[in-house]
Design a protein around this motif. Structure first.
Motif, short mmCIF file in Angstrom:
data_model
loop_
_atom_site.label_atom_id
_atom_site.label_comp_id
_atom_site.label_asym_id
_atom_site.label_seq_id
_atom_site.Cartn_x
_atom_site.Cartn_y
_atom_site.Cartn_z
N ALA A 141 -3.52 5.21 6.67
CA ALA A 141 -3.78 6.34 5.55
C ALA A 141 -3.96 7.64 6.60
CB ALA A 141 -4.82 5.81 4.63
N GLU A 168 -4.95 -0.57 7.47
CA GLU A 168 -4.65 0.27 6.26
C GLU A 168 -5.31 1.44 6.29
OE1 GLU A 168 -6.03 -0.49 1.83
OE2 GLU A 168 -4.40 -1.99 2.29
N TRP A 227 0.80 -1.18 -0.04
CA TRP A 227 0.21 -0.07 0.12
C TRP A 227 1.01 1.30 -0.15
CZ3 TRP A 227 -0.59 4.35 2.69
CH2 TRP A 227 -1.99 5.11 2.53
N LEU A 228 1.84 1.16 0.87
CA LEU A 228 2.70 2.31 1.00
C LEU A 228 3.58 2.57 -0.58
CD1 LEU A 228 4.23 1.74 4.71
CD2 LEU A 228 2.81 3.83 3.87
N THR A 229 4.03 1.74 -0.93
CA THR A 229 4.79 1.67 -2.02
C THR A 229 3.94 2.23 -3.30
OG1 THR A 229 6.04 0.00 -1.49
CG2 THR A 229 6.23 0.46 -3.80
N ALA A 230 2.70 1.83 -3.23
CA ALA A 230 1.42 2.17 -4.30
C ALA A 230 1.35 3.79 -4.40
CB ALA A 230 0.44 1.37 -4.31
N HIS A 231 1.53 3.97 -2.92
CA HIS A 231 1.21 5.52 -2.75
C HIS A 231 2.48 6.39 -2.74
CE1 HIS A 231 -2.67 3.75 -1.58
NE2 HIS A 231 -3.22 5.05 -1.91
N GLY A 232 3.50 5.91 -3.33
CA GLY A 232 4.63 6.72 -3.66
C GLY A 232 5.69 6.71 -2.59
N HIS A 233 5.20 6.03 -1.47
CA HIS A 233 6.37 5.96 -0.36
C HIS A 233 7.69 5.06 -0.85
CE1 HIS A 233 3.84 8.50 2.06
NE2 HIS A 233 2.74 7.67 1.77
#
Length: 146
Positions: free
Chosen positions: A122, A118, A21-27
């Motif tokens: 967020a 999750e 999730w974090l990677t998908a959100h650019g982290h």
């Protein structure tokens, strides 16, 4: 944001989900372990590792996943520069970030569902520090480390 993440054996599955999730959100995520649900792992070294990365600036924030999260939050808060908050509810997450400028979020897989985790992550990332009177209190907490 550069985020270090770790979990004991209880949180390996959720850690993988949150990392995705974090990677998908650019982290930019650094997974510090563990990687097995069957091998029993003590959480204090994992908490220390993630917290030291936050404390010395190698990570902007940390995420720890354990069973209840209670021992983990205690361990994280032993490291200079860390303000870890236990994130079991929206209220706790908002207070930890908004009032306490928490830089490590601790989640408990035996307390909340994966979907809740999750959602709480967020919320934690989106909640800004309020400053003001809270900044004075955070400064007082920091002074306790001296």
């Amino acid at each position: 944001m550069r985020i270090a993440i770790a979990a004991d054996h209880n949180g390996v599955r959720l850690k993988a989900r949150l990392t995705a999730w974090l990677t998908a959100h650019g982290h930019e995520v650094t997974d510090r372990g563990s990687h097995s649900e069957t091998e029993i792992v003590d959480y204090p070294p994992l908490c220390a590792d993630v917290s030291r990365r936050v404390g010395d600036g190698r990570a902007d924030a940390g995420i720890i996943v354990g069973g209840s999260g209670q021992g983990e939050v205690i361990a994280c808060n032993k490291i200079r520069g860390v303000r870890a908050g236990l994130g079991h509810t929206s209220f706790m997450v908002e207070i930890s970030r908004g009032n306490n400028d928490a830089n490590v979020l601790v989640l408990g897989t035996k307390v909340i569902t994966d979907d809740e985790a999750e959602r709480l992550l967020a919320l934690w990332l989106a909640t800004p520090f309020k400053g003001g009177v809270h900044a004075r209190r955070v400064d007082q907490i920091t002074a306790l480390e001296a």
